[in-house]
Structures are given as C-alpha cells and as structure tokens.
Scaffold this active site. Structure first.
Site, PDB file in Angstrom:
ATOM      1  N   GLY A 198      -2.666  -4.344   8.880  1.00  0.00           N
ATOM      2  CA  GLY A 198      -1.896  -5.051   9.901  1.00  0.00           C
ATOM      3  C   GLY A 198      -1.284  -6.360   9.432  1.00  0.00           C
ATOM      4  O   GLY A 198      -0.955  -7.223  10.256  1.00  0.00           O
TER       5      GLY A 198
ATOM      6  N   SER B 119       0.854  -1.193   0.000  1.00  0.00           N
ATOM      7  CA  SER B 119       0.000   0.000   0.000  1.00  0.00           C
ATOM      8  C   SER B 119       0.889   1.242   0.000  1.00  0.00           C
ATOM      9  O   SER B 119       1.708   1.431   0.907  1.00  0.00           O
ATOM     10  CB  SER B 119      -0.882   0.011   1.248  1.00  0.00           C
TER      11      SER B 119
ATOM     12  N   HIS C   4      -1.238  -1.334  -4.294  1.00  0.00           N
ATOM     13  CA  HIS C   4      -2.515  -0.991  -3.637  1.00  0.00           C
ATOM     14  C   HIS C   4      -2.548   0.511  -3.354  1.00  0.00           C
ATOM     15  O   HIS C   4      -1.619   1.070  -2.773  1.00  0.00           O
ATOM     16  CB  HIS C   4      -2.611  -1.785  -2.336  1.00  0.00           C
TER      17      HIS C   4
ATOM     18  N   ASP D  28      -6.630  -6.589   4.220  1.00  0.00           N
ATOM     19  CA  ASP D  28      -6.063  -5.239   4.274  1.00  0.00           C
ATOM     20  C   ASP D  28      -6.023  -4.732   5.707  1.00  0.00           C
ATOM     21  O   ASP D  28      -7.064  -4.525   6.338  1.00  0.00           O
ATOM     22  CB  ASP D  28      -6.914  -4.300   3.402  1.00  0.00           C
TER      23      ASP D  28
ATOM     24  N   ASP E 173      -4.742   3.605  -1.753  1.00  0.00           N
ATOM     25  CA  ASP E 173      -5.809   3.913  -0.790  1.00  0.00           C
ATOM     26  C   ASP E 173      -6.351   5.319  -0.994  1.00  0.00           C
ATOM     27  O   ASP E 173      -5.650   6.304  -0.753  1.00  0.00           O
ATOM     28  CB  ASP E 173      -5.261   3.783   0.639  1.00  0.00           C
TER      29      ASP E 173
ATOM     30  N   GLY F  39       1.286  -2.269   4.036  1.00  0.00           N
ATOM     31  CA  GLY F  39       1.865  -0.940   3.895  1.00  0.00           C
ATOM     32  C   GLY F  39       3.088  -0.796   4.765  1.00  0.00           C
ATOM     33  O   GLY F  39       4.233  -0.897   4.293  1.00  0.00           O
TER      34      GLY F  39
ATOM     35  N   HIS G 242      -8.398   1.062  -3.772  1.00  0.00           N
ATOM     36  CA  HIS G 242      -9.314   0.850  -2.640  1.00  0.00           C
ATOM     37  C   HIS G 242      -9.988   2.176  -2.309  1.00  0.00           C
ATOM     38  O   HIS G 242      -9.343   3.084  -1.777  1.00  0.00           O
ATOM     39  CB  HIS G 242      -8.475   0.319  -1.463  1.00  0.00           C
TER      40      HIS G 242
HETATM   41  O1  LIG Z   1      -6.751   0.569   3.578  1.00  0.00           O
HETATM   42  C1  LIG Z   1      -5.875   0.805   4.371  1.00  0.00           C
HETATM   43  C2  LIG Z   1      -6.165   1.588   5.622  1.00  0.00           C
HETATM   44  O2  LIG Z   1      -7.485   1.938   5.645  1.00  0.00           O
HETATM   45  C3  LIG Z   1      -4.452   0.383   4.070  1.00  0.00           C
HETATM   46  O3  LIG Z   1      -4.424  -0.318   2.840  1.00  0.00           O
HETATM   47  C4  LIG Z   1      -3.853  -0.470   5.176  1.00  0.00           C
HETATM   48  O4  LIG Z   1      -3.981   0.085   6.413  1.00  0.00           O
HETATM   49  C5  LIG Z   1      -2.409  -0.828   4.895  1.00  0.00           C
HETATM   50  O5  LIG Z   1      -1.565  -0.371   5.879  1.00  0.00           O
HETATM   51  P1  LIG Z   1      -0.860  -1.318   6.985  1.00  0.00           P
HETATM   52  O6  LIG Z   1      -0.343  -2.515   6.253  1.00  0.00           O
HETATM   53  O7  LIG Z   1       0.202  -0.433   7.526  1.00  0.00           O
HETATM   54  O8  LIG Z   1      -1.922  -1.692   7.983  1.00  0.00           O
HETATM   55 FE   LIG Z   2      -6.413  -0.320   1.627  1.00  0.00          FE
END
Ligand SMILES: O=C(CO)[C@H](O)[C@H](O)COP(=O)(O)O
Ligand SMILES: [Fe+2]
Length: 231
Positions: A183, A16, A41, A181, A43, A203, A74
């Site tokens: 954590g 992300s 990805h 998606d 966002d 992300g 997304h």
């Molecule tokens: O849609 C999202 C948040 O709304 C992101 O894609 C998601 O949080 C990715 O970040 P991480 O991997 O750091 O949790």
């Molecule tokens: Fe996302």
C-alpha cells in the site's frame, strides 16, 4: 549485483513485479529500471503461508539476468529453510523470510547469510516489532508489512507507522534497512519515511497506467513517490 559495500541510507524504491505483466517479466524489469527503480522486489508465495501462489527458484533464476540492480526476494513460504539455497543460487541478493513462517527464525537468518545473501526478516501487521529484537544482529533488513501478505493493491494499514518508529529506535545505529511493503504510494510513503523507513516496496503504485510499450508512467509514478518525500 550485490548490495554496495557501504551502507546506503538514502530512500530506495523497490517496485514489486507482482504488479508487472507476468508474461513479460524481463522487459518489465528492464523498463522499470530504466524509469528509475532502485531495487527490484520479487514476491514468492506458496499458497500455504499466504493464500496466493506465484513462482519459485527457476523463475527467479530466469529473471536474474534482466536485473542490473539489487534483487530483493520476499519469501512468503513455509517452511523456508529447505529453499534458501535454491533462491541464493538463483541469484537473490537479499532473501527475506517471515518471522511467522517457522519456529527457528534464528537458524533461518544464519542460513541465508551462510549462502552469501543478505538476510531480511519480515513481520506481518499482527506481529509486534519487539519480537524482532533478539534477531536484529542477524538482519541486514527488516521488512514491515503494511498489508496482510498475499496480494498486491491492498489498503495501507496505518497503525503500522508507529511500529516503524519503534523499530528504528530499536535498531539504533546498526546498519539495517527498514523496508515497508504494502500500500505504499505518494500519500503513505512520507509517513513511513518520516518514521524511519529507507526502502519502499511499491507494486500497484508504480506499475499502474504503464506497460512495456508505454513505460513512461512507471517513471512518473516513481517520481511522484520521490516528490512526496520532499520537504
Ligand atoms: O508482498 C507483497 C504482498 O504480499 C507485495 O510486495 C506488496 O503487496 C506490493 O504491492 P502493492 O504495492 O500493490 O501493495
Ligand atoms: Fe513483498
């Protein structure tokens, strides 16, 4: 690049760009692809459906030429329908809308496919997967949120693992991706893949420790997620 004609059941890692350097998206995308990303990805947040703001179709269009793989967009926006065409024209291969974003999700998914994009349906952690059942034939992907949408770097919600399993059973032999998606890291990825997921958005777990000048950690982080799935 559109999705391949044949359905790819292999696990795909979709970094992300929410965790990338916002002043350097083109270089960040090229770097993370060179380091092994399968999809990118993107966002999109509106400060209304979620308590954060990111960007819209012009930015998506601007980064498109830097993405040589699948652009997975997304949408965390409400309403969704007035913007679908703009995101499709900006070059999104997959457009994912939230079930919670409006009363007419069936129409939204039809509109996404009518624009030539693949249709994704996202569910917040508070939404039971059974709510997706009447919509599955209109979906190319279901995105299960494992954090409350709006921010990167949040803690994985473990109770969602049982929902992944349920969703995989509901999907049966239909060619629908299950994307996770929020954590995702080497400690949580095996749980959701074992439960039936095949697309992992990550992300912070991919971008941490690296930069466009030092992209090797992106590759190490991607390989650590892949290694966690072995065995
Ligand atoms: O849609 C999202 C948040 O709304 C992101 O894609 C998601 O949080 C990715 O970040 P991480 O991997 O750091 O949790
Ligand atoms: Fe996302």
């Amino acid at each position: 690049m559109p999705l391949p004609e044949t359905f790819d059941r292999n696990v795909k890692i979709a970094p992300s760009i929410l965790s990338a350097d916002f002043a350097n998206f083109g270089a960040e995308i090229r770097a993370v692809e060179a380091q092994g990303a399968d999809w990118i990805h993107v966002d999109v947040m509106d400060g209304h459906f979620v308590p954060n703001l990111t960007f819209g179709p012009p930015l998506v269009k601007a980064i498109r030429p830097h993405i040589s793989t699948v652009m997975d967009v997304h949408l965390m926006i409400a309403p969704v329908d007035p913007y679908i065409e703009a995101f499709a024209e900006a070059g999104a291969d997959i457009i994912t809308a939230h079930l919670e974003a409006g009363a007419h999700t069936h129409r939204t998914l039809q509109a996404i496919r009518a624009c030539g994009a693949k249709a994704g349906l996202a569910l917040n952690p508070g939404t039971p997967v059974e709510a997706a059942a009447p919509l599955l034939d209109l979906c190319d992907l279901v995105c299960l949120m494992t954090v409350n949408p709006g921010f990167g770097g949040q803690k994985f919600i473990h109770s969602q693992v049982a929902q992944v399993k349920k969703l995989r059973e509901m999907i049966g032999d239909r060619e629908i991706h299950i994307e996770i998606d929020g954590g995702v890291d080497p400690s949580t990825a095996p749980l959701v893949v074992e439960a039936g997921a095949d697309v992992l958005v990550a992300g912070s777990a991919v971008f941490r420790g690296g930069s466009v000048d030092n992209p090797a950690p992106y590759g190490e982080n991607i390989r650590a997620i892949r290694a966690s799935l072995e065995g």
